[in-house]
Design a protein around this motif. Structure first.
Motif, short mmCIF file in Angstrom:
data_model
loop_
_atom_site.label_atom_id
_atom_site.label_comp_id
_atom_site.label_asym_id
_atom_site.label_seq_id
_atom_site.Cartn_x
_atom_site.Cartn_y
_atom_site.Cartn_z
N THR A 91 0.82 -1.32 0.13
CA THR A 91 -0.05 -0.02 0.05
C THR A 91 0.91 1.25 -0.13
O THR A 91 2.05 1.24 0.20
CB THR A 91 -1.08 -0.13 1.19
N THR A 92 0.11 2.29 -0.20
CA THR A 92 1.00 3.62 -0.34
C THR A 92 1.46 3.92 1.06
O THR A 92 0.88 3.84 2.01
CB THR A 92 -0.17 4.94 -0.57
N GLU A 93 2.72 4.37 1.10
CA GLU A 93 3.46 4.81 2.21
C GLU A 93 2.77 5.87 2.96
O GLU A 93 2.07 7.08 2.57
CB GLU A 93 4.83 5.70 1.87
N GLY A 94 2.32 5.49 4.47
CA GLY A 94 1.75 6.32 5.23
C GLY A 94 0.32 5.98 5.57
O GLY A 94 -0.38 6.35 6.19
N ARG A 96 -0.28 2.31 6.09
CA ARG A 96 -0.35 0.98 6.14
C ARG A 96 -1.60 0.52 7.25
O ARG A 96 -1.79 -0.50 7.31
CB ARG A 96 1.18 0.39 6.66
N PRO A 128 4.43 -0.70 3.01
CA PRO A 128 4.40 0.31 2.39
C PRO A 128 5.50 0.77 1.58
O PRO A 128 6.56 0.39 1.68
CB PRO A 128 4.23 1.59 3.72
N VAL A 129 5.01 1.48 0.32
CA VAL A 129 5.88 1.68 -0.67
C VAL A 129 5.73 3.17 -1.13
O VAL A 129 4.63 3.59 -1.18
CB VAL A 129 5.97 1.03 -1.84
N PRO A 130 6.73 3.87 -1.18
CA PRO A 130 6.69 5.38 -1.59
C PRO A 130 5.87 5.65 -2.95
O PRO A 130 6.30 4.75 -3.94
CB PRO A 130 8.03 5.86 -1.90
N ARG A 132 2.40 8.25 -4.87
CA ARG A 132 1.09 8.87 -4.48
C ARG A 132 0.74 9.60 -5.82
O ARG A 132 1.30 10.26 -6.71
CB ARG A 132 1.94 10.08 -3.50
N ASP A 144 7.83 3.86 -6.30
CA ASP A 144 9.32 3.37 -5.93
C ASP A 144 9.52 1.98 -6.38
O ASP A 144 9.23 1.00 -5.44
CB ASP A 144 9.83 3.87 -4.43
N ALA A 147 11.39 -0.16 -3.79
CA ALA A 147 10.93 -0.45 -2.69
C ALA A 147 9.98 -1.68 -3.01
O ALA A 147 9.72 -2.53 -2.10
CB ALA A 147 10.02 0.87 -2.21
#
Length: 697
Positions: A91-94, A96, A128-130, A132, A144, A147
């Motif tokens: 999922t998107t970083e931030g 999770r 989480p992976v960077p 957005r 990323d 990642a």
């Protein structure tokens, strides 16, 4: 001679039901049914055993079967029992913790020790992976890819069996999800991957991520099962098309079902609702309650204008009975119903306050209720019915099983003996409690739907529905009850009545003051093409019907109302008409519209399905003499506690137009219909049993 028979199988928690139909060449149908114990360790074995049994009854071979339709609660049970695959979430970083935080609501605000449903994916495996996207799908931060590769290496080391990918705003632009999936498949080709942009492409991150995680959680189990069953059918000589029942009431291919197994969570109960809707259409009854009681659960569903209620959201594995928000949210098309742990296998116990409790724990098929003699030691609803005299121990399930009243009495005394009740009186308490639980579920369902039971009839089916139907009807104030033929395997028969259909949902934010017709028309055309492509795989050239829905709300409100759209390219006049239709629909719910407020559309749905054939009207029949009882047996009436000799009739011996007064039992292979004191049972022109309270025979 071409194959003309149609075969359906429904796996329940206790029994697997089979229904086989073939046109009789005179405008009617021949039907054969079978009921066998479910085989939880390998469900396909029970299905194949039941198929052999029903084909033997009909004297048919696999080559005579033109289509096979299947429904199952395996996906639901895997989520409830937490027996799915070890699943990770990319999922998107931030974000999770979206699965754990939910929408931060409490289903019981006064419970200081509230227990919330735990996510299917533990925090350690929410990776989480960077990356957005903004709310319009524009890239703010590129994916990323390094990642993602690191996450795949971590998942391998952790022994992950399935992966869900859910990125922020992927329902608008799925590019990052698709690229992440490509990387995963390059590195780990055998890992099942579920994308939120495919499973549930709608806004609201919690519901979207939860649905995608649940799909990934059950996908390995369901895909393996479906492929084993398909191979077993092929080995048995079947070459006909194989379809699965969807929770929304349509049929789809095995390939689609294996890809999106979360859409199967309510497939069995959905078949029951379709069955009830078909029967209601035959009878011309516009307002009915579908009451389906099986071996593990009871399901109630309101049907108006011959159509079951539908919903866009569903909760599974609720911690609090009847409490919305206490389960895991799934955003899928589903027939709306209330399902509770109240079936023939539901186990009775005594709580800390000395009260009789029934369910939700079930004895299932293995070991089953104590009376099955398969090792069960806890009393279940079937044991209670047996001790009350409602079942004949020697002829249960068409004589395929012999029940043991002594084992029921022993189990009842061991578990409920502390109440100072003898087994028969304890059994009466068990049955009254389970009947009240089911009646309360029906009351709650009606209240939540803003409806009532005045003028409504009950259609009872499933192995236990006709047994408990009249008492549940009394409790909710209904005076008319119908038990169709084949009631014991009603859900399986419902599969044979279901259209081949599929629903596609997409989010595209619109406001009417800035409505972009070109964008909406392009989206609807794309959705229609996708739905038709899926349906045409199994429609065999049948006429297709399409329905388009927009989910709308006044700007600033929290929930949407469904408004139907015309099935064509939208013109300016159509947009104005849809806006006016929303005001009318809103006033229907809340008494008045909100003048001057703009309306926003959050998502669109397109459903394509084969057209439903019109039902033939019921022919009026003249009164016929009642049949002779095949025996009498002592039955304890649950309303009064009295023990009287009730006559038992063979349903096959009743003629259309024949009527019998209650109390009585009408027995058949898969179930028994109880006609309580003060009720009358009459067979109509379709061979259905119509029970009426307060009308003399």
């Amino acid at each position: 001679m071409p194959a003309t028979a149609r075969l359906a199988a429904d796996i329940g928690g206790t029994f697997t039901d089979l229904a086989l139909e073939r046109d009789d060449g005179q405008g009617g149908q021949d039907r054969w049914t079978a009921k066998v114990l479910t085989t939880p360790a390998a469900p396909e074995k029970g299905v194949l055993e039941g198929i052999r049994a029903v084909l033997a009854k009909a004297g048919l071979s696999p080559a005579d079967v033109a289509i096979f339709i299947h429904g199952t609660t395996l996906a639901t049970n895997a989520v409830i029992e937490r027996k799915g695959a070890k699943t990770a979430l990319l999922t998107t970083e931030g974000f999770r913790d979206v699965l754990a935080l939910g929408n931060e609501s409490r289903y019981d605000q006064y419970d200081l020790n509230i227990t919330l449903p735990q996510p299917l994916v533990p925090r350690r495996l929410r990776l989480p992976v960077p990356e957005r996207l903004d709310n319009e799908g524009k890239v703010l931060l590129p994916l990323d890819e390094a990642a993602v590769r690191d996450a795949v290496a971590f998942m391998r080391a952790e022994g992950v069996q399935s992966l869900a990918i859910g990125f922020l705003h992927a329902f608008v632009n799925p590019a990052h999800e698709h690229r992440a999936a490509e990387i995963v498949r390059e590195m780990w080709p055998d890992l099942p991957v579920s994308l939120s942009s495919e499973v549930s492409p709608e806004m609201r991150e919690w519901e979207r991520f939860s649905t995608t995680a649940a799909n990934a959680y059950v996908q390995p189990l369901m895909a393996s099962y479906l492929h084993r069953l398909r191979d077993g059918l092929a080995a048995a000589g079947f070459s006909c098309p194989f379809f699965m029942m969807l929770s929304g009431g349509g049929l789809t291919t095995v390939e689609t079902a294996a890809r999106f197994p979360i859409r199967l969570v309510e497939s069995g109960p959905a078949g029951g609702a379709i069955f009830s809707a078909h029967v209601a259409r035959q009878k011309g009854w516009e307002r009915v309650l579908s009451f389906d009681m099986g071996g593990t659960t009871a399901k109630v569903c309101l049907i108006d204008d011959f159509t079951p209620q539908t919903a866009r959201t569903f909760e599974v594995a609720r911690i609090g009975r009847f409490k919305k928000g206490s389960g895991l949210p799934l955003r899928i098309p589903v027939i709306e119903m209330v399902e509770i742990g109240a079936g023939g296998g539901s186990i009775a116990s005594v709580d800390a306050l000395g009260r009789i409790q029934v369910g939700p724990e079930s004895a299932g098929a293995d070991p089953g209720p104590a009376c099955y003699g398969r090792g069960g030691t806890k009393p279940a609803v079937t044991d209670a019915n047996l001790l009350l005299g409602r079942y004949d121990a020697a002829s249960f399930a068409g004589g395929s099983m012999s029940l043991r009243p002594d084992a029921s009495a022993t189990a009842m005394k061991a578990t409920l003996g502390s109440l100072g009740l003898e087994p028969p009186m304890a059994a009466l308490g068990v049955v009254e409690v389970v009947d009240e639980n089911m009646a309360n579920a029906a009351r709650v369902h009606a209240i939540e739907s803003g409806k009532g039971y005045d003028g409504r009839a009950v259609i009872a089916f499933g192995g236990g529905g006709p047994v408990h139907g009249y008492r549940v009807a009394e409790k909710i104030g209904v005076t008319r009850l119908l038990v169709p033929s084949g009631a014991g395997v009603g859900s399986a028969i419902g599969f044979l009545r279901a259209p081949v259909g599929y629903e596609v949902v997409r989010s595209l934010y619109q406001r009417f003051r800035t409505f972009d017709r070109d964008a909406v028309n392009a989206l609807l055309a794309e959705m229609s093409t996708e739905a038709r492509r899926t349906v045409e795989k199994g429609s065999f050239g049948a006429p297709l019907a399409e329905r388009r829905i927009a989910y709308m709300r006044y700007v600033g409100q929290g929930h949407e109302i469904a408004v139907e759209l015309p099935v064509r390219t939208l013109e300016a006049a159509d947009v104005d008409a849809v806006r006016a239709a929303y005001d009318t629909a809103y006033a229907g719910f809340y008494d008045r519209p909100v003048p001057g407020s703009d309306v926003e559309i959050l998502s669109f749905a397109v459903t394509v399905a084969t057209e439903t054939a019109a039902a033939e009207p019921v022919a009026e029949v003249s009164p016929a003499p009642p049949p002779q009882p095949i025996r009498h047996q002592p039955v304890r009436d649950t309303a009064r506690g009295e023990v009287l000799d009730w006559p038992v009739y063979d349903r096959d011996a009743m003629s259309p137009g024949a009527a019998i007064p209650g109390p009585a039992i009408v027995a058949e292979a898969e179930t028994s219909t109880l006609v309580g004191p003060g009720w009358t049972c009459r067979m109509d022109g379709l061979g259905y049993l119509e029970l009426t309270r307060g009308v003399a025979a």
